[in-house]
Design an enzyme around this catalytic site. Sequence first.
Site, mmCIF file in Angstrom:
data_model
loop_
_atom_site.group_PDB
_atom_site.id
_atom_site.type_symbol
_atom_site.label_atom_id
_atom_site.label_comp_id
_atom_site.label_asym_id
_atom_site.label_seq_id
_atom_site.Cartn_x
_atom_site.Cartn_y
_atom_site.Cartn_z
ATOM 1 C CB THR A 118 -15.959 -49.780 -10.131
ATOM 2 O OG1 THR A 118 -16.542 -49.525 -8.656
ATOM 3 C CG2 THR A 118 -16.239 -48.471 -10.640
ATOM 4 C CG LEU A 154 -9.200 -52.371 -11.550
ATOM 5 C CD1 LEU A 154 -8.121 -52.231 -10.263
ATOM 6 C CD2 LEU A 154 -9.029 -53.402 -12.319
ATOM 7 C CG HIS A 155 -13.764 -48.695 -7.023
ATOM 8 N ND1 HIS A 155 -14.609 -49.022 -6.937
ATOM 9 C CD2 HIS A 155 -12.649 -48.747 -6.083
ATOM 10 C CE1 HIS A 155 -15.133 -49.767 -6.130
ATOM 11 N NE2 HIS A 155 -14.087 -49.417 -5.528
ATOM 12 C CG ASP A 156 -9.098 -45.098 -9.457
ATOM 13 O OD1 ASP A 156 -8.654 -44.447 -8.450
ATOM 14 O OD2 ASP A 156 -10.365 -44.571 -9.339
#
Length: 307
Positions: free
Chosen positions: A192, A235-237
């Site tokens: 990420t 921006l992980h998810d």
Amino acid sequence: METGLIPAIVDCDPGTDDAIALFLALASMDVRLVTVSGGNVPLDRTLANARAVVGLAGKPVPVVAGADRPLLGHHRAETAVHGADGLGGVVLPDGPPVTPGVAADAIRALLRDAAPRSVAAIALAPPTNLALALATEPALAGRLSGISIMAGAWGEGNWTPSAEYNAAMDPEALAMLLEADVPITLVTLDLTAQALITPAVLAALPRDGACARAARAILGAVPPSRRFDHAGFALHDPCAVAAVIAPAMFGFRQAAVRVDTGDGAARGRTHIDRWGRTAHAAKIRMAETLDAPRFFAMLADALQRLP
Ligand code: RIB
Ligand code: CA
């Protein structure tokens, strides 16, 4: 039910990045169920935020409350990134009412009616809900085409030096998912970090439509990360959603992954063996590389397809 799109369950703790991931999933998948846990902020806030995002996207998807704490231990929020309300102070219109019930029950009920290997699960929170669902009816893992999990790191963590937040909050739940009879894709902090939201990336996102405006406002409220010299934040998810809907923009490697469930400094660490140095089976599909320009272009396109 949307024909041609991948049926999905999204488990989340909105959470600024969860909100963007929900927009991406609702625009790109046949989301059948959204389950919510306590995580970035307490369950009452994550639940309200999930309802608001689903409502803004205009999709008739049930939102069901789940665990307000991990299997063991207690809930710990991450308000430094997400704010006390979970969306960086961005106020959205209230969403549809919560669907009564409990997340683990709703996940099991959906999977009981599903064909084998037909539903993708997207795990964006401390994975307590999915672990509870599969632990009490393990055969239902066979109805899942896979679980794409945002958790862990082969490098340093973001909750402790050793552990990433979702893994640190419920390492037992993550360990249970990694052992389940289902194909797992793991999206770690190392992946990420390649999806860096900089001011230039944010400026290039669409402005038309309530969802695009909400996404820009939410992303604009996230503080730049010292991990990236304040140039932006990871921006992980949404990366865990993209790994399912657009795998071609990723590089993957099979790896052996074990979770530290001890109570020492490494609790929640994902021990990731990418090079076959241990005797453990390399059963996890690790997302290693991301074509970030393609990822952001896909996110922009998804936001433009929403109201
Ligand atoms: O470490 C990042 C993960 O923890 C993301 O899912 C974020 O939303 C938080 O839940
Ligand atoms: Ca999350």
